[in-house]
Design an enzyme around this catalytic site. Structure first.
Site: not given
Ligand code: NAD
Length: 340
Positions: A133, A203, A207
Site C-alpha cells: 500500500k 497498517e 496512517h
Molecule cells: P493478516 O494479518 O490477516 O495475515 C498475515 C499473515 O502473514 C499471517 O498468516 C502470518 O502468519 C503471515 N506472516 C507474518 N509474518 C510472516 C513471516 N515472517 N513469514 C511468513 N508468513 C508470515 O494480514 P492481512 O490483513 O490479510 O493483510 C495482508 C496484507 O495485505 C497487508 O500488508 C495489507 O496492508 C495488504 N492489503 C492490501 C490491500 C490493497 O488494496 N492493496 C487491501 C487490504 C490489505
C-alpha cells in the site's frame, strides 16, 4: 467470441501458484483459487510453517489447519513447521512454483522488499505479485528494478484494490482527458471483526494522526481492540501515503500530488460504510472540465477486490515472464488478465 480458445492461447498449462501469508487475504486467496482451472495452488507459507504439494493443495484443509492450530505447517502429512518458512519453501520447491502472491503484512515497512531479496538470493525465477500500500514501500521495490531484471523475476507491485484495481481504473479513465487535474480515491471497507485482518488494520492505524508504522506494529492486540473501542470500531483515514500516487505518476498520468487517497473502515460490520470509488477529474481536448467516477459494487468485499486483481496481474505477469520481460511493473502500466 470463444473465450476458452483465447484463454488457452495465453496459458498452456495451469500456473502453479504459491501464497505467502495465510491470514485474512491469504485464506480468501485460497478460496478464490479453488474453482480455477488456469491456476493451481501448490504452496502456502505463514509465520509458523509451510505446505507444498505437486498435485495441488486442498484449500479447505489448509484453512482448517490454520484456523485450528495457527499454521498450515499442521496440514496432515504434507505440512512442515519451521521458523524460516519462506526461505525453506523457496529452497525446497524452487522452479516448481511459477508465481507467488504476497499476502504478507508489510510490517516493518521494508518487509516485502526484504522477502523479495530472499527470492533473489535463492536464485528463484518467476512472477511475484504484491498488494502493498505505501508509496515508500513501492519505492523500495522500484529500487530493485535492475536486480530483478538480471535475476529473471517479473515483479508486479501495487496489485490489490487500492493501489491496484482503482489505480488501473484511473489510468484508463484518464484517457478521455488532455490533462488530469485530480484523482481522488475513497474506499469503504466493512469487516465483521478486525482479528480476521490484523495486518490490514494495523497498517491502516499507522496512517492515523499520532501513529506511524513502527508504533502500529508495536501495538498489542489488546491495544488495537482498545483503540477500536474508543472509535466504535470505525477508522477514518485521510490523505494516506498510498502508492496510487507514484504509480500514476510513473504511468505518466499526472504528478503524484494530484492523487489523494482516504477511506472509512468499519471493523464491526461487513456492510461497507461508503461505496469505494475513484474520481478522475480533467480537461478534455475541447477545453471541458469533467469527472469520471468508477464505483465498486457494495456487495464486493475487500478480499474480492484485492485477491481478484492480484491473480489477474499474476496471470499477466506469467505471460510477460514467458516473453522474457522481467523486472518490476506496477498495476497502472500492465492490464490484468482474467483467470478462468
Ligand atoms: P493478516 O494479518 O490477516 O495475515 C498475515 C499473515 O502473514 C499471517 O498468516 C502470518 O502468519 C503471515 N506472516 C507474518 N509474518 C510472516 C513471516 N515472517 N513469514 C511468513 N508468513 C508470515 O494480514 P492481512 O490483513 O490479510 O493483510 C495482508 C496484507 O495485505 C497487508 O500488508 C495489507 O496492508 C495488504 N492489503 C492490501 C490491500 C490493497 O488494496 N492493496 C487491501 C487490504 C490489505
Amino acid at each position: 467470441m470463444n473465450t476458452e480458445v483465447v484463454s488457452d492461447l495465453n496459458v498452456s498449462r495451469p500456473i502453479r501458484v504459491g501464497i505467502l501469508g495465510f491470514g485474512g487475504l491469504g485464506q480468501a486467496a485460497a478460496r478464490l483459487l479453488m474453482p480455477k482451472r488456469e491456476m493451481v495452488l501448490v504452496a502456502i507459507a505463514d509465520k509458523g510453517g509451510y505446505v507444498y504439494t505437486d498435485e495441488g493443495l486442498d484449500g479447505t484443509s489448509c484453512i482448517t489447519a490454520y484456523q485450528t492450530h495457527g499454521s498450515v505447517g499442521y496440514v496432515e502429512s504434507v505440512g512442515k513447521l519451521c521458523d524460516n518458512s519462506i526461505v525453506e519453501l523457496i529452497t525446497k520447491t524452487n522452479s516448481l512454483v511459477d508465481g507467488y502472491f504476497f499476502a504478507l503484512p508489510n510490517l516493518p515497512n521494508d518487509f516485502i522488499a526484504s522477502v523479495t531479496k530472499q527470492f533473489m538470493a535463492a536464485g528463484w525465477q518467476g512472477v511475484l505479485v504484491d498488494a502493498i500500500k505505501r508509496t515508500s514501500a513501492v519505492e523500495q521495490l522500484l529500487g530493485l528494478q535492475s536486480e530483478l531484471q538480471d535475476r529473471g523475476i517479473t515483479y508486479l507491485t501495487g496489485c490489490g484494490a487500492t493501489p491496484g484495481l482503482l489505480t488501473a481504473a484511473a489510468a484508463i479513465a484518464a484517457q478521455s482527458f488532455a490533462e488530469i487535474h485530480r484523482v481522488a480515491i475513497r474506499f469503504g471497507v466493512g469487516i465483521a471483526n478486525w482479528e480476521a485482518y490484523r495486518a490490514t488494520i494495523r497498517e491502516d492505524i499507522a496512517h492515523m494522526p499520532g501513529y506511524n508504522v513502527a508504533t502500529a506494529q508495536a501495538m498489542s492486540d489488546a491495544e488495537v481492540a482498545a483503540l477500536l473501542d474508543k472509535t466504535n470500531g470505525i477508522l477514518t483515514l485521510e490523505n494516506m501515503e498510498h502508492a496510487d500516487d507514484i504509480m500514476l505518476e510513473l504511468a505518466g498520468i499526472c504528478p503524484r500530488d494530484r492523487v489523494t487517497v482516504g477511506g472509512v473502515v468499519d471493523t464491526r460490520n461487513p456492510k461497507k460504510p461508503l461505496s469505494t470509488n475513484v474520481q478522475v477529474t480533467g480537461r478534455t481536448f475541447e477545453g471541458k472540465i469533467s469527472t469520471h467516477t468508477f464505483t465498486l459494487g457494495d456487495e464486493t468485499s475487500m478480499a474480492a477486490n484485492v485477491c481478484g486483481p492480484a491473480f489477474g496481474y499474476l496471470k499477466a505477469g506469467v505471460n510477460l515472464h514467458r516473453r522474457g520481460m522481467n523486472g518490476i511493473y506496477t498495476a497502472a502500466e500492465v492490464m490484468p488478465q482474467f483467470v478462468h
